[in-house]
Every structure is written in structure tokens, then in C-alpha cells.
Design an enzyme around this catalytic site. Structure first.
Site, PDB file in Angstrom:
ATOM      1  N   ARG A  12      48.697  36.675  38.922  1.00  0.00           N
ATOM      2  CA  ARG A  12      48.520  37.306  39.566  1.00  0.00           C
ATOM      3  C   ARG A  12      49.532  38.381  40.448  1.00  0.00           C
ATOM      4  O   ARG A  12      50.305  38.703  41.074  1.00  0.00           O
ATOM      5  CB  ARG A  12      49.016  35.665  41.022  1.00  0.00           C
ATOM      6  CG  ARG A  12      48.423  34.618  41.009  1.00  0.00           C
ATOM      7  CD  ARG A  12      47.046  34.605  42.105  1.00  0.00           C
ATOM      8  NE  ARG A  12      47.114  33.518  41.152  1.00  0.00           N
ATOM      9  CZ  ARG A  12      45.673  33.403  40.347  1.00  0.00           C
ATOM     10  NH1 ARG A  12      45.414  34.536  39.267  1.00  0.00           N
ATOM     11  NH2 ARG A  12      45.042  32.351  39.952  1.00  0.00           N
ATOM     12  N   LYS A  15      46.287  42.339  38.530  1.00  0.00           N
ATOM     13  CA  LYS A  15      45.603  43.369  37.374  1.00  0.00           C
ATOM     14  C   LYS A  15      43.661  43.108  37.930  1.00  0.00           C
ATOM     15  O   LYS A  15      43.261  44.186  37.063  1.00  0.00           O
ATOM     16  CB  LYS A  15      46.093  42.462  36.481  1.00  0.00           C
ATOM     17  CG  LYS A  15      45.856  41.507  35.727  1.00  0.00           C
ATOM     18  CD  LYS A  15      46.611  40.843  34.906  1.00  0.00           C
ATOM     19  CE  LYS A  15      46.461  39.497  34.587  1.00  0.00           C
ATOM     20  NZ  LYS A  15      46.725  38.541  35.624  1.00  0.00           N
ATOM     21  N   SER A  16      43.295  42.054  37.875  1.00  0.00           N
ATOM     22  CA  SER A  16      41.440  41.588  38.662  1.00  0.00           C
ATOM     23  C   SER A  16      41.515  43.273  39.697  1.00  0.00           C
ATOM     24  O   SER A  16      40.766  43.760  39.081  1.00  0.00           O
ATOM     25  CB  SER A  16      41.304  40.655  38.317  1.00  0.00           C
ATOM     26  OG  SER A  16      41.759  39.357  37.554  1.00  0.00           O
ATOM     27  N   HIS A  50      36.472  34.489  42.615  1.00  0.00           N
ATOM     28  CA  HIS A  50      36.210  35.815  42.353  1.00  0.00           C
ATOM     29  C   HIS A  50      35.264  36.278  42.247  1.00  0.00           C
ATOM     30  O   HIS A  50      35.169  37.629  42.184  1.00  0.00           O
ATOM     31  CB  HIS A  50      36.104  35.895  40.345  1.00  0.00           C
ATOM     32  CG  HIS A  50      37.745  35.667  40.335  1.00  0.00           C
ATOM     33  ND1 HIS A  50      38.371  37.863  39.729  1.00  0.00           N
ATOM     34  CD2 HIS A  50      38.555  35.358  39.702  1.00  0.00           C
ATOM     35  CE1 HIS A  50      39.969  37.490  39.153  1.00  0.00           C
ATOM     36  NE2 HIS A  50      40.113  35.721  39.442  1.00  0.00           N
ATOM     37  N   ARG A  54      33.740  40.592  44.345  1.00  0.00           N
ATOM     38  CA  ARG A  54      33.204  41.478  43.400  1.00  0.00           C
ATOM     39  C   ARG A  54      32.177  41.843  44.234  1.00  0.00           C
ATOM     40  O   ARG A  54      31.293  40.764  44.715  1.00  0.00           O
ATOM     41  CB  ARG A  54      33.290  41.623  42.187  1.00  0.00           C
ATOM     42  CG  ARG A  54      33.086  40.393  40.905  1.00  0.00           C
ATOM     43  CD  ARG A  54      32.531  40.755  40.357  1.00  0.00           C
ATOM     44  NE  ARG A  54      31.442  39.527  39.431  1.00  0.00           N
ATOM     45  CZ  ARG A  54      31.982  38.138  38.872  1.00  0.00           C
ATOM     46  NH1 ARG A  54      33.458  37.996  39.060  1.00  0.00           N
ATOM     47  NH2 ARG A  54      31.593  37.114  38.632  1.00  0.00           N
TER      48      ARG A  54
END
Length: 185
Positions: A12, A15-16, A50, A54
Site C-alpha cells: 500500500r 507503487k501500482s 485493480h 486501470r
């Protein structure tokens, strides 16, 4: 021009999201490589979250092994490849070999690490031979206490060495803390 970018940090740490931003800067034609397996309801929820974050026009490849071959079949015309994440890839590869880590000899653990390293080296090779930007996400797991169990120590050691391997080959490395990326290479 190809680039290999490694994004690391704790759980958490942002980074993503940061890695997705880098991929978006490369263009709209992105291959997102998801290495997790939906093994339980919590993981299914994480995967869904996720996916929702995106862009919907990104192609998603759900795979964790032989990534050089899998990506090669999907890379044509792409502007970037975003792989999230190496740490889960390593976990899946480790448990694909065996669930009984307590009975492994040190030589058997080394064989598994060598196999994982070979896959990472092939992935790095593909990134260097292609003309797209590769953004690879991984967890930095070596900042805490020494794990109590052998499998946890093996995992920490293998992941740490694979992170080093990728970082040496990378053109850029970022470390994320509390949502703030810091360029360290």
C-alpha cells in the site's frame, strides 16, 4: 526506445498507481500483465479493484510463469508493458513447485530459486530486446524483522535477490513510500 523501469515499495505504498501513471505516459496501447491468481474471495476483490482502476482499453494478460513467452505473443504494437507484480509471481512459482517447504533441502530450495531466476533473466532479456517500455512492480520486503519460518525467510531472500537482479538491469528504479515515489536510479 525501450526502457526498463522498476517500481518498488512496501504494501500500500502507491507503487501500482505510480507504475500505471508511467505506463499511461507511454501511450494508450498498454499490455497489463497481472501475476496474481484468484485463489479466494479477498484476492478476487483485489483483482477486481485493480481492474477498475486501470484504463479499460488496456489489454490484460493474466499469467505468472514463462512471462517472456506469454508477453511475446501480446507485445506487437504495444507502447508499454506493465507487470504487476514480481513478488506475487515469485510466490506462485514457489508454491507451484511444492507446498511442503519444511521438508526441502537447501539444494532443493536453490534449484527453485535458480528456476525463478532463469524466468526473471528471460523477462529482462525480452525487455532489452523490445522497443517498448517495461514497467515492473515489486514489493520491498527486506525492511522488516527476520521472518520466523524457513519458508518466509526463503521467500524474502529469493524476492530480494530477484529485485536486485531487475534493479541492476533497470534504466530507472523508483521507491514508493506513503504514495510518494522517489527515484533512486
Amino acid at each position: 526506445m525501450s526502457r526498463l523501469i522498476l517500481v518498488t515499495g512496501g504494501a500500500r505504498s502507491g507503487k501500482s498507481s505510480f507504475a500505471e501513471g508511467i505506463a499511461k505516459e507511454c501511450g494508450n496501447n498498454v499490455l497489463y500483465v497481472a501475476t496474481s491468481k484468484p485463489i479466494d474471495d479477498e484476492m478476487k476483490q483485489r483483482i477486481a479493484k485493480h481492474k477498475a482502476q486501470r484504463p479499460s482499453d488496456w489489454e490484460t494478460l493474466e499469467e505468472y510463469k514463462n512471462l517472456d513467452l506469454a508477453i511475446s505473443n501480446h507485445i506487437h504494437g504495444k507502447e508499454a508493458v506493465l507487470l504487476d507484480c514480481i513478488t506475487i509471481m515469485i510466490t506462485n512459482l514457489m508454491f507451484e513447485e511444492t507446498n511442503d517447504w519444511d521438508s526441502l533441502t537447501r539444494d532443493e530450495v536453490q534449484e527453485i530459486e535458480n528456476s525463478i531466476q532463469h524466468q526473471i533473466e528471460r523477462l529482462i532479456g525480452l525487455s532489452k530486446m523490445s522497443d517498448v517500455t517495461f514497467v515492473i512492480v515489486t514489493n520491498e520486503i527486506g525492511l522488516g524483522i527476520v521472518p520466523a519460518t524457513a519458508i518466509s525467510r526463503d521467500f524474502r531472500d529469493i524476492a530480494g535477490r530477484m529485485n536486485q537482479l531487475i534493479a541492476r538491469a533497470a534504466d530507472e528504479v523508483y521507491f514508493c513510500v506513503s504514495g510518494i515515489p522517489m527515484k533512486i536510479k
